[in-house]
Design a protein around this motif. Structure first.
Motif, PDB file in Angstrom:
ATOM      1  N   PHE A   1       0.845  -1.196   0.000  1.00  0.00           N
ATOM      2  CA  PHE A   1       0.000   0.000   0.000  1.00  0.00           C
ATOM      3  C   PHE A   1       0.879   1.243   0.000  1.00  0.00           C
ATOM      4  O   PHE A   1       1.704   1.426   0.896  1.00  0.00           O
ATOM      5  N   THR A   2       0.690   2.085  -1.004  1.00  0.00           N
ATOM      6  CA  THR A   2       1.531   3.284  -1.105  1.00  0.00           C
ATOM      7  C   THR A   2       0.690   4.560  -1.193  1.00  0.00           C
ATOM      8  O   THR A   2       1.204   5.601  -1.583  1.00  0.00           O
ATOM      9  N   ARG A   3      -0.561   4.472  -0.826  1.00  0.00           N
ATOM     10  CA  ARG A   3      -1.440   5.635  -0.981  1.00  0.00           C
ATOM     11  C   ARG A   3      -1.566   6.402   0.338  1.00  0.00           C
ATOM     12  O   ARG A   3      -2.601   6.391   1.009  1.00  0.00           O
ATOM     13  N   GLU A   4      -0.503   7.079   0.679  1.00  0.00           N
ATOM     14  CA  GLU A   4      -0.478   7.828   1.929  1.00  0.00           C
ATOM     15  C   GLU A   4      -1.572   8.901   1.945  1.00  0.00           C
ATOM     16  O   GLU A   4      -2.143   9.209   2.990  1.00  0.00           O
ATOM     17  N   GLY A   5      -1.845   9.451   0.772  1.00  0.00           N
ATOM     18  CA  GLY A   5      -2.874  10.493   0.676  1.00  0.00           C
ATOM     19  C   GLY A   5      -4.231   9.994   1.153  1.00  0.00           C
ATOM     20  O   GLY A   5      -4.997  10.752   1.778  1.00  0.00           O
ATOM     21  N   LEU A   6      -4.512   8.768   0.879  1.00  0.00           N
ATOM     22  CA  LEU A   6      -5.789   8.191   1.303  1.00  0.00           C
ATOM     23  C   LEU A   6      -5.857   8.097   2.828  1.00  0.00           C
ATOM     24  O   LEU A   6      -6.880   8.419   3.439  1.00  0.00           O
ATOM     25  N   VAL A   7      -4.741   7.690   3.434  1.00  0.00           N
ATOM     26  CA  VAL A   7      -4.706   7.597   4.899  1.00  0.00           C
ATOM     27  C   VAL A   7      -4.885   8.994   5.501  1.00  0.00           C
ATOM     28  O   VAL A   7      -5.642   9.180   6.461  1.00  0.00           O
ATOM     29  N   LYS A   8      -4.229   9.979   4.904  1.00  0.00           N
ATOM     30  CA  LYS A   8      -4.365  11.357   5.416  1.00  0.00           C
ATOM     31  C   LYS A   8      -5.805  11.845   5.290  1.00  0.00           C
ATOM     32  O   LYS A   8      -6.328  12.513   6.186  1.00  0.00           O
TER      33      LYS A   8
END
Lengths: 199, 259
Positions: free
Chosen positions: B194-201
Protein backbone atom coordinates in the motif's frame (compact mmCIF):
# COMPACT_ATOMS: atom_id res chain seq x y z
CA UNK A 1 19.96 1.47 24.31
CA UNK A 2 19.19 1.12 20.65
CA UNK A 3 20.85 -1.21 18.26
CA UNK A 4 21.17 -0.24 14.69
CA UNK A 5 21.27 -2.48 11.69
CA UNK A 6 25.00 -2.36 11.40
CA UNK A 7 25.13 -4.10 14.75
CA UNK A 8 26.49 -1.19 16.76
CA UNK A 9 24.84 0.35 19.77
CA UNK A 10 24.31 3.88 20.87
CA UNK A 11 22.75 5.57 23.83
CA UNK A 12 19.50 7.38 23.31
CA UNK A 13 17.29 9.31 25.69
CA UNK A 14 14.43 10.42 23.54
CA UNK A 15 12.42 9.37 20.55
CA UNK A 16 14.01 12.19 18.56
CA UNK A 17 17.30 10.37 18.79
CA UNK A 18 15.74 7.21 17.54
CA UNK A 19 17.40 7.24 14.18
CA UNK A 20 19.55 4.51 12.78
CA UNK A 21 22.57 5.70 10.91
CA UNK A 22 21.65 4.48 7.51
CA UNK A 23 18.25 2.99 7.92
CA UNK A 24 15.34 5.35 7.70
CA UNK A 25 13.20 2.32 8.36
CA UNK A 26 13.72 2.78 12.06
CA UNK A 27 11.98 6.11 11.95
CA UNK A 28 8.89 4.42 10.64
CA UNK A 29 8.64 1.77 13.30
CA UNK A 30 9.24 3.75 16.47
CA UNK A 31 6.67 2.52 19.00
CA UNK A 32 7.71 4.80 21.83
CA UNK A 33 4.51 6.80 21.57
CA UNK A 34 2.25 3.81 21.60
CA UNK A 35 0.53 3.25 24.92
CA UNK A 36 -1.71 0.32 24.15
CA UNK A 37 0.35 -2.31 22.33
CA UNK A 38 -0.09 -5.78 23.82
CA UNK A 39 0.89 -8.07 20.98
CA UNK A 40 3.57 -7.97 18.35
CA UNK A 41 3.16 -10.60 15.66
CA UNK A 42 5.28 -11.91 12.87
CA UNK A 43 5.58 -15.03 10.78
CA UNK A 44 8.21 -17.69 11.31
CA UNK A 45 9.36 -16.93 7.80
CA UNK A 46 10.35 -13.47 8.99
CA UNK A 47 12.72 -15.05 11.48
CA UNK A 48 13.58 -17.96 9.24
CA UNK A 49 16.31 -16.27 7.29
CA UNK A 50 18.40 -15.81 10.38
CA UNK A 51 19.98 -12.77 8.91
CA UNK A 52 20.85 -9.69 10.87
CA UNK A 53 18.21 -7.59 9.18
CA UNK A 54 15.34 -9.67 10.55
CA UNK A 55 16.57 -9.92 14.13
CA UNK A 56 17.87 -6.36 14.30
CA UNK A 57 14.59 -5.12 12.93
CA UNK A 58 12.67 -6.60 15.85
CA UNK A 59 15.34 -5.74 18.37
CA UNK A 60 15.05 -2.13 17.32
CA UNK A 61 11.27 -2.16 17.44
CA UNK A 62 11.21 -3.82 20.85
CA UNK A 63 13.74 -1.37 22.24
CA UNK A 64 11.54 1.50 21.15
CA UNK A 65 8.57 0.32 23.22
CA UNK A 66 8.35 2.46 26.32
CA UNK A 67 4.99 1.28 27.60
CA UNK A 68 5.45 -0.91 30.71
CA UNK A 69 2.46 -3.08 29.79
CA UNK A 70 3.14 -6.79 29.31
CA UNK A 71 3.84 -7.74 25.73
CA UNK A 72 3.24 -10.96 23.85
CA UNK A 73 5.57 -11.66 20.96
CA UNK A 74 3.76 -14.09 18.70
CA UNK A 75 5.58 -16.13 16.08
CA UNK A 76 3.14 -17.59 13.59
CA UNK A 77 4.08 -20.93 12.09
CA UNK A 78 2.09 -21.93 9.04
CA UNK A 79 1.77 -25.37 7.52
CA UNK A 80 4.70 -24.87 5.13
CA UNK A 81 6.96 -24.20 8.11
CA UNK A 82 6.38 -27.84 9.03
CA UNK A 83 6.80 -29.09 5.49
CA UNK A 84 3.13 -29.28 4.53
CA UNK A 85 1.95 -27.85 1.27
CA UNK A 86 -1.71 -27.81 0.31
CA UNK A 87 -2.94 -28.90 -3.05
CA UNK A 88 -5.26 -25.96 -3.49
CA UNK A 89 -2.66 -23.55 -2.13
CA UNK A 90 -5.07 -20.94 -0.92
CA UNK A 91 -7.49 -22.98 1.07
CA UNK A 92 -7.00 -25.21 4.03
CA UNK A 93 -8.75 -28.08 2.43
CA UNK A 94 -7.66 -30.78 4.79
CA UNK A 95 -5.69 -33.98 4.65
CA UNK A 96 -7.00 -35.17 1.31
CA UNK A 97 -5.20 -32.45 -0.52
CA UNK A 98 -2.18 -31.78 1.60
CA UNK A 99 1.27 -33.09 0.86
CA UNK A 100 4.20 -33.46 3.12
CA UNK A 101 7.59 -32.32 1.97
CA UNK A 102 10.02 -32.85 4.82
CA UNK A 103 12.23 -29.86 4.18
CA UNK A 104 15.03 -30.65 6.54
CA UNK A 105 16.64 -33.56 8.27
CA UNK A 106 15.84 -33.93 11.97
CA UNK A 107 19.25 -32.57 12.83
CA UNK A 108 18.86 -29.54 10.57
CA UNK A 109 15.42 -28.97 11.98
CA UNK A 110 16.71 -28.95 15.55
CA UNK A 111 19.43 -26.53 14.51
CA UNK A 112 16.87 -24.28 12.89
CA UNK A 113 14.85 -24.01 16.12
CA UNK A 114 18.02 -23.58 18.20
CA UNK A 115 18.99 -20.62 16.07
CA UNK A 116 15.51 -19.17 16.30
CA UNK A 117 15.63 -19.36 20.09
CA UNK A 118 18.95 -17.58 19.90
CA UNK A 119 17.24 -14.73 18.09
CA UNK A 120 14.42 -14.68 20.64
CA UNK A 121 16.92 -14.49 23.50
CA UNK A 122 18.66 -11.58 21.86
CA UNK A 123 15.36 -9.79 21.40
CA UNK A 124 14.37 -10.48 24.98
CA UNK A 125 17.44 -8.68 26.26
CA UNK A 126 16.12 -5.34 25.03
CA UNK A 127 12.49 -5.69 26.11
CA UNK A 128 10.70 -8.22 28.27
CA UNK A 129 7.99 -10.17 26.50
CA UNK A 130 6.17 -13.46 26.68
CA UNK A 131 7.03 -15.63 23.73
CA UNK A 132 4.08 -17.30 22.05
CA UNK A 133 4.64 -19.92 19.37
CA UNK A 134 1.46 -20.12 17.39
CA UNK A 135 0.65 -22.94 14.97
CA UNK A 136 -1.79 -21.59 12.41
CA UNK A 137 -2.09 -24.73 10.31
CA UNK A 138 -4.55 -27.21 8.80
CA UNK A 139 -6.81 -28.90 11.31
CA UNK A 140 -5.31 -32.20 10.26
CA UNK A 141 -1.77 -31.28 11.28
CA UNK A 142 -2.43 -29.27 14.44
CA UNK A 143 -1.25 -32.13 16.67
CA UNK A 144 1.95 -32.58 14.70
CA UNK A 145 2.68 -28.85 14.65
CA UNK A 146 2.02 -28.34 18.35
CA UNK A 147 4.08 -31.42 19.18
CA UNK A 148 6.99 -30.17 17.09
CA UNK A 149 6.97 -26.72 18.68
CA UNK A 150 6.62 -28.11 22.20
CA UNK A 151 9.43 -30.60 21.64
CA UNK A 152 11.88 -27.97 20.50
CA UNK A 153 10.85 -25.54 23.25
CA UNK A 154 11.37 -28.25 25.83
CA UNK A 155 14.74 -29.22 24.36
CA UNK A 156 15.81 -25.60 24.57
CA UNK A 157 14.70 -25.40 28.18
CA UNK A 158 16.57 -28.56 29.12
CA UNK A 159 19.74 -27.11 27.59
CA UNK A 160 19.18 -23.92 29.56
CA UNK A 161 18.91 -22.07 26.30
CA UNK A 162 15.85 -20.06 27.30
CA UNK A 163 18.00 -17.91 29.55
CA UNK A 164 15.72 -15.29 31.10
CA UNK A 165 13.11 -15.93 28.48
CA UNK A 166 10.14 -17.64 30.10
CA UNK A 167 9.09 -20.97 28.67
CA UNK A 168 7.12 -20.15 25.54
CA UNK A 169 3.44 -20.69 25.36
CA UNK A 170 2.62 -22.99 22.45
CA UNK A 171 -0.83 -22.49 21.00
CA UNK A 172 -2.83 -23.42 17.98
CA UNK A 173 -4.91 -20.53 16.86
CA UNK A 174 -6.12 -18.84 13.74
CA UNK A 175 -4.39 -15.50 13.64
CA UNK A 176 -6.14 -14.55 10.44
CA UNK A 177 -9.68 -14.94 9.26
CA UNK A 178 -10.45 -18.59 8.76
CA UNK A 179 -11.03 -19.48 5.16
CA UNK A 180 -13.94 -21.66 4.18
CA UNK A 181 -12.67 -24.09 1.56
CA UNK A 182 -15.31 -23.30 -1.03
CA UNK A 183 -18.57 -21.46 -1.34
CA UNK A 184 -21.70 -23.48 -1.77
CA UNK A 185 -23.60 -22.56 -4.90
CA UNK A 186 -27.05 -24.12 -5.08
CA UNK A 187 -27.66 -26.04 -8.26
CA UNK A 188 -24.05 -25.91 -9.36
CA UNK A 189 -21.82 -28.92 -9.60
CA UNK A 190 -18.65 -26.91 -9.59
CA UNK A 191 -17.02 -24.93 -6.84
CA UNK A 192 -15.71 -21.45 -7.43
CA UNK A 193 -11.95 -21.34 -7.24
CA UNK A 194 -12.08 -18.61 -4.63
CA UNK A 195 -14.03 -18.68 -1.42
CA UNK A 196 -15.57 -15.40 -0.37
CA UNK A 197 -14.02 -15.86 3.04
CA UNK A 198 -10.60 -15.47 1.44
CA UNK A 199 -11.33 -11.76 1.30
CA UNK B 1 -22.59 -27.70 18.92
CA UNK B 2 -22.13 -30.60 16.53
CA UNK B 3 -22.70 -28.43 13.47
CA UNK B 4 -20.21 -25.85 14.76
CA UNK B 5 -17.45 -28.42 14.34
CA UNK B 6 -18.17 -28.72 10.65
CA UNK B 7 -18.65 -25.13 9.58
CA UNK B 8 -15.59 -25.27 7.32
CA UNK B 9 -16.43 -28.67 5.89
CA UNK B 10 -18.90 -28.19 3.10
CA UNK B 11 -19.54 -31.85 2.32
CA UNK B 12 -20.35 -32.68 5.93
CA UNK B 13 -22.59 -29.64 6.19
CA UNK B 14 -24.52 -30.76 3.14
CA UNK B 15 -24.89 -34.23 4.66
CA UNK B 16 -26.07 -32.69 7.94
CA UNK B 17 -28.61 -30.52 6.17
CA UNK B 18 -30.13 -33.62 4.57
CA UNK B 19 -30.45 -35.55 7.83
CA UNK B 20 -33.66 -33.97 9.09
CA UNK B 21 -35.37 -30.60 9.15
CA UNK B 22 -33.88 -29.47 12.49
CA UNK B 23 -30.37 -30.33 11.27
CA UNK B 24 -31.11 -28.51 8.04
CA UNK B 25 -32.10 -25.41 9.97
CA UNK B 26 -28.85 -25.61 11.97
CA UNK B 27 -26.61 -26.31 8.98
CA UNK B 28 -28.00 -24.06 6.29
CA UNK B 29 -26.74 -20.70 7.65
CA UNK B 30 -23.19 -22.08 7.64
CA UNK B 31 -23.60 -23.58 4.21
CA UNK B 32 -24.57 -20.29 2.63
CA UNK B 33 -22.37 -18.08 4.79
CA UNK B 34 -20.04 -17.07 1.98
CA UNK B 35 -20.70 -16.46 -1.68
CA UNK B 36 -18.40 -15.56 -4.56
CA UNK B 37 -19.67 -14.20 -7.83
CA UNK B 38 -17.25 -14.12 -10.67
CA UNK B 39 -17.17 -14.22 -14.42
CA UNK B 40 -15.51 -17.45 -15.40
CA UNK B 41 -15.99 -16.81 -19.11
CA UNK B 42 -18.46 -19.66 -19.60
CA UNK B 43 -21.27 -17.27 -20.55
CA UNK B 44 -19.27 -15.44 -23.19
CA UNK B 45 -22.24 -15.46 -25.58
CA UNK B 46 -24.36 -13.42 -23.18
CA UNK B 47 -24.13 -9.79 -22.23
CA UNK B 48 -21.93 -9.45 -19.14
CA UNK B 49 -24.52 -7.99 -16.84
CA UNK B 50 -26.87 -10.91 -17.47
CA UNK B 51 -24.34 -13.70 -17.37
CA UNK B 52 -22.11 -13.22 -14.38
CA UNK B 53 -24.45 -13.06 -11.36
CA UNK B 54 -25.70 -16.64 -11.76
CA UNK B 55 -24.86 -17.68 -8.15
CA UNK B 56 -26.70 -14.61 -6.91
CA UNK B 57 -29.73 -15.43 -9.03
CA UNK B 58 -29.92 -19.01 -7.84
CA UNK B 59 -29.61 -18.04 -4.19
CA UNK B 60 -32.13 -15.25 -4.70
CA UNK B 61 -34.69 -17.58 -6.20
CA UNK B 62 -34.31 -19.96 -3.26
CA UNK B 63 -34.53 -17.15 -0.72
CA UNK B 64 -31.02 -17.85 0.58
CA UNK B 65 -29.42 -14.43 0.13
CA UNK B 66 -30.34 -13.21 3.64
CA UNK B 67 -28.09 -16.00 4.95
CA UNK B 68 -25.04 -14.69 3.12
CA UNK B 69 -22.62 -12.88 5.44
CA UNK B 70 -19.59 -12.74 3.14
CA UNK B 71 -19.69 -11.71 -0.51
CA UNK B 72 -16.78 -11.51 -2.88
CA UNK B 73 -17.12 -9.96 -6.31
CA UNK B 74 -14.53 -11.04 -8.86
CA UNK B 75 -15.06 -9.64 -12.33
CA UNK B 76 -12.62 -12.11 -13.83
CA UNK B 77 -9.47 -14.05 -13.34
CA UNK B 78 -7.08 -11.37 -14.52
CA UNK B 79 -6.21 -7.84 -13.56
CA UNK B 80 -7.60 -6.33 -16.74
CA UNK B 81 -11.06 -7.59 -15.81
CA UNK B 82 -12.33 -4.47 -14.13
CA UNK B 83 -15.47 -4.15 -12.09
CA UNK B 84 -17.50 -1.31 -13.58
CA UNK B 85 -21.17 -0.25 -13.54
CA UNK B 86 -21.66 -2.17 -16.78
CA UNK B 87 -21.65 -5.33 -14.70
CA UNK B 88 -24.65 -4.22 -12.70
CA UNK B 89 -28.03 -4.56 -14.29
CA UNK B 90 -31.32 -3.73 -12.61
CA UNK B 91 -31.77 -7.40 -11.76
CA UNK B 92 -28.39 -7.67 -10.04
CA UNK B 93 -29.17 -4.64 -7.94
CA UNK B 94 -32.39 -6.34 -6.89
CA UNK B 95 -30.33 -9.36 -5.78
CA UNK B 96 -28.03 -7.03 -3.87
CA UNK B 97 -30.98 -5.61 -1.98
CA UNK B 98 -31.81 -9.13 -0.78
CA UNK B 99 -28.39 -9.42 0.92
CA UNK B 100 -29.84 -7.96 4.08
CA UNK B 101 -27.30 -9.43 6.51
CA UNK B 102 -24.08 -8.95 4.59
CA UNK B 103 -21.19 -8.24 6.96
CA UNK B 104 -18.12 -8.69 4.77
CA UNK B 105 -17.73 -7.43 1.23
CA UNK B 106 -14.73 -7.98 -1.02
CA UNK B 107 -14.42 -6.50 -4.49
CA UNK B 108 -11.56 -7.05 -6.91
CA UNK B 109 -10.45 -4.42 -9.43
CA UNK B 110 -13.16 -1.95 -8.50
CA UNK B 111 -13.13 1.02 -10.88
CA UNK B 112 -14.51 3.62 -8.53
CA UNK B 113 -14.35 6.54 -10.92
CA UNK B 114 -16.75 4.77 -13.24
CA UNK B 115 -19.33 4.41 -10.47
CA UNK B 116 -19.33 8.10 -9.53
CA UNK B 117 -21.49 9.87 -8.60
CA UNK B 118 -24.18 7.20 -8.29
CA UNK B 119 -22.22 4.63 -6.32
CA UNK B 120 -24.67 4.73 -3.44
CA UNK B 121 -27.36 3.34 -5.72
CA UNK B 122 -25.17 0.27 -6.37
CA UNK B 123 -23.78 -0.49 -2.92
CA UNK B 124 -25.98 1.48 -0.52
CA UNK B 125 -27.99 -1.67 0.23
CA UNK B 126 -25.14 -2.94 2.36
CA UNK B 127 -24.85 0.18 4.53
CA UNK B 128 -26.65 -0.97 7.69
CA UNK B 129 -24.85 -4.28 8.19
CA UNK B 130 -21.42 -4.12 6.58
CA UNK B 131 -18.51 -4.47 9.04
CA UNK B 132 -15.59 -5.45 6.82
CA UNK B 133 -14.62 -4.06 3.43
CA UNK B 134 -11.79 -5.64 1.43
CA UNK B 135 -10.70 -3.98 -1.79
CA UNK B 136 -8.19 -5.70 -4.01
CA UNK B 137 -6.51 -3.36 -6.48
CA UNK B 138 -9.17 -0.67 -6.46
CA UNK B 139 -8.61 2.33 -8.71
CA UNK B 140 -9.87 5.84 -8.22
CA UNK B 141 -8.88 8.99 -6.43
CA UNK B 142 -8.46 9.14 -2.68
CA UNK B 143 -11.68 11.10 -2.35
CA UNK B 144 -13.58 8.52 -4.36
CA UNK B 145 -12.33 5.68 -2.18
CA UNK B 146 -13.07 7.71 0.92
CA UNK B 147 -16.58 8.40 -0.31
CA UNK B 148 -17.07 4.69 -0.90
CA UNK B 149 -15.89 3.80 2.60
CA UNK B 150 -18.19 6.47 4.00
CA UNK B 151 -21.18 4.63 2.54
CA UNK B 152 -20.89 2.12 5.36
CA UNK B 153 -21.44 3.81 8.73
CA UNK B 154 -20.81 0.65 10.78
CA UNK B 155 -17.55 -0.39 9.13
CA UNK B 156 -14.95 -1.76 11.57
CA UNK B 157 -12.36 -3.62 9.48
CA UNK B 158 -10.69 -2.46 6.30
CA UNK B 159 -8.34 -4.13 3.87
CA UNK B 160 -6.50 -2.77 0.85
CA UNK B 161 -4.46 -5.10 -1.24
CA UNK B 162 -2.32 -3.95 -4.15
CA UNK B 163 0.20 -5.83 -6.25
CA UNK B 164 2.15 -2.75 -7.28
CA UNK B 165 2.66 0.74 -5.88
CA UNK B 166 -0.39 2.77 -6.86
CA UNK B 167 -1.22 6.44 -6.73
CA UNK B 168 -4.67 7.76 -7.58
CA UNK B 169 -5.09 11.14 -9.18
CA UNK B 170 -8.03 13.26 -8.16
CA UNK B 171 -9.92 15.78 -10.23
CA UNK B 172 -11.46 19.08 -9.24
CA UNK B 173 -14.86 17.41 -9.16
CA UNK B 174 -13.58 14.95 -6.56
CA UNK B 175 -13.06 17.73 -4.07
CA UNK B 176 -16.81 18.07 -3.76
CA UNK B 177 -17.05 14.46 -2.60
CA UNK B 178 -17.66 14.41 1.12
CA UNK B 179 -18.12 11.02 2.82
CA UNK B 180 -21.69 10.45 3.92
CA UNK B 181 -20.59 9.06 7.28
CA UNK B 182 -17.52 8.55 9.45
CA UNK B 183 -17.33 4.80 10.10
CA UNK B 184 -15.93 3.77 13.51
CA UNK B 185 -13.06 1.67 12.01
CA UNK B 186 -12.01 0.28 15.38
CA UNK B 187 -11.17 -3.23 14.23
CA UNK B 188 -8.43 -4.50 11.98
CA UNK B 189 -6.59 -2.66 9.23
CA UNK B 190 -4.83 -4.84 6.67
CA UNK B 191 -2.64 -3.20 4.07
CA UNK B 192 -0.57 -5.02 1.47
CA UNK B 193 1.79 -3.20 -0.88
CA UNK B 194 0.00 0.00 0.00
CA UNK B 195 1.53 3.28 -1.10
CA UNK B 196 -1.44 5.63 -0.98
CA UNK B 197 -0.48 7.83 1.93
CA UNK B 198 -2.87 10.49 0.68
CA UNK B 199 -5.79 8.19 1.30
CA UNK B 200 -4.71 7.60 4.90
CA UNK B 201 -4.37 11.36 5.42
CA UNK B 202 -7.82 11.92 3.98
CA UNK B 203 -9.26 9.23 6.25
CA UNK B 204 -7.70 10.94 9.24
CA UNK B 205 -9.07 14.30 8.17
CA UNK B 206 -12.59 13.21 7.31
CA UNK B 207 -13.14 10.47 9.86
CA UNK B 208 -11.66 12.41 12.77
CA UNK B 209 -8.57 10.23 13.14
CA UNK B 210 -7.98 6.50 13.07
CA UNK B 211 -8.66 4.12 15.95
CA UNK B 212 -7.73 0.65 14.71
CA UNK B 213 -6.99 -1.93 17.40
CA UNK B 214 -5.12 -4.27 15.11
CA UNK B 215 -2.89 -3.68 12.11
CA UNK B 216 -1.39 -6.07 9.60
CA UNK B 217 1.11 -4.16 7.50
CA UNK B 218 3.00 -5.56 4.56
CA UNK B 219 5.10 -3.26 2.40
CA UNK B 220 3.34 -0.07 3.47
CA UNK B 221 4.85 3.36 2.96
CA UNK B 222 3.01 5.28 5.66
CA UNK B 223 3.67 3.15 8.74
CA UNK B 224 4.79 6.13 10.81
CA UNK B 225 1.55 7.96 10.17
CA UNK B 226 -0.56 4.91 11.01
CA UNK B 227 1.33 4.11 14.22
CA UNK B 228 1.06 7.71 15.39
CA UNK B 229 -2.63 7.92 14.63
CA UNK B 230 -3.45 4.68 16.43
CA UNK B 231 -0.96 5.13 19.28
CA UNK B 232 -3.68 4.98 21.93
CA UNK B 233 -5.74 2.19 20.42
CA UNK B 234 -3.35 -0.19 18.70
CA UNK B 235 -3.14 -3.46 20.60
CA UNK B 236 -1.86 -5.88 17.98
CA UNK B 237 0.70 -5.16 15.29
CA UNK B 238 1.78 -7.67 12.69
CA UNK B 239 4.86 -7.06 10.56
CA UNK B 240 6.79 -9.06 8.00
CA UNK B 241 10.34 -7.69 7.88
CA UNK B 242 11.93 -10.29 5.64
CA UNK B 243 8.90 -12.27 4.54
CA UNK B 244 8.48 -11.51 0.87
CA UNK B 245 4.86 -12.62 0.58
CA UNK B 246 3.13 -11.45 3.75
CA UNK B 247 -0.32 -12.72 4.53
CA UNK B 248 -1.53 -12.42 0.98
CA UNK B 249 -1.68 -15.16 -1.59
CA UNK B 250 -0.06 -18.22 -0.20
CA UNK B 251 0.18 -19.59 -3.69
CA UNK B 252 3.40 -17.78 -4.51
CA UNK B 253 5.09 -18.94 -1.36
CA UNK B 254 4.05 -22.52 -1.76
CA UNK B 255 4.97 -22.66 -5.41
CA UNK B 256 8.38 -21.31 -4.52
CA UNK B 257 8.76 -24.07 -1.96
CA UNK B 258 7.83 -26.66 -4.53
CA UNK B 259 10.53 -25.37 -6.84
Amino acid sequence: MVRNFSGGEKRTNSSEQFVADSHALLQHFDLSRNTSLRTLETTALSIDYMNDAASDFFITILSSITSPAPLDFVIIYRHWDFGFISNSSIFDSGPASSYYYPPKTRKDNALFYQKQFGVFREMHRVRDFSLVLCADVFDSVVGYAIGTLERHAKAEKVKGGLDHLREPLVISERRSIRTRPFDFEPGSSRDPFFSASAL
Amino acid sequence: MIIARFIYDKQTLIACSMTCYSWYIAAVPHLHYSLTIQDDGSHYWMETKYAWPTPLRKSYELGLLPLVKQLRIRPGKYDHHEFTPEWLGRRTLRYFSALTNLQELGIDNLQLSRFMPNIQRCFGHFSPTLRFLALRKPTGSCRQILYFIGLFPNLQDLKFHYSLPTHGRGSMADRALIPLSAPPLRGRLTLARFTREGLVKDMIAFFGGLRFRSMDLFKVNCVRLLLDECRETLETLRLYPTDQYGEEFLRGREEDKLK
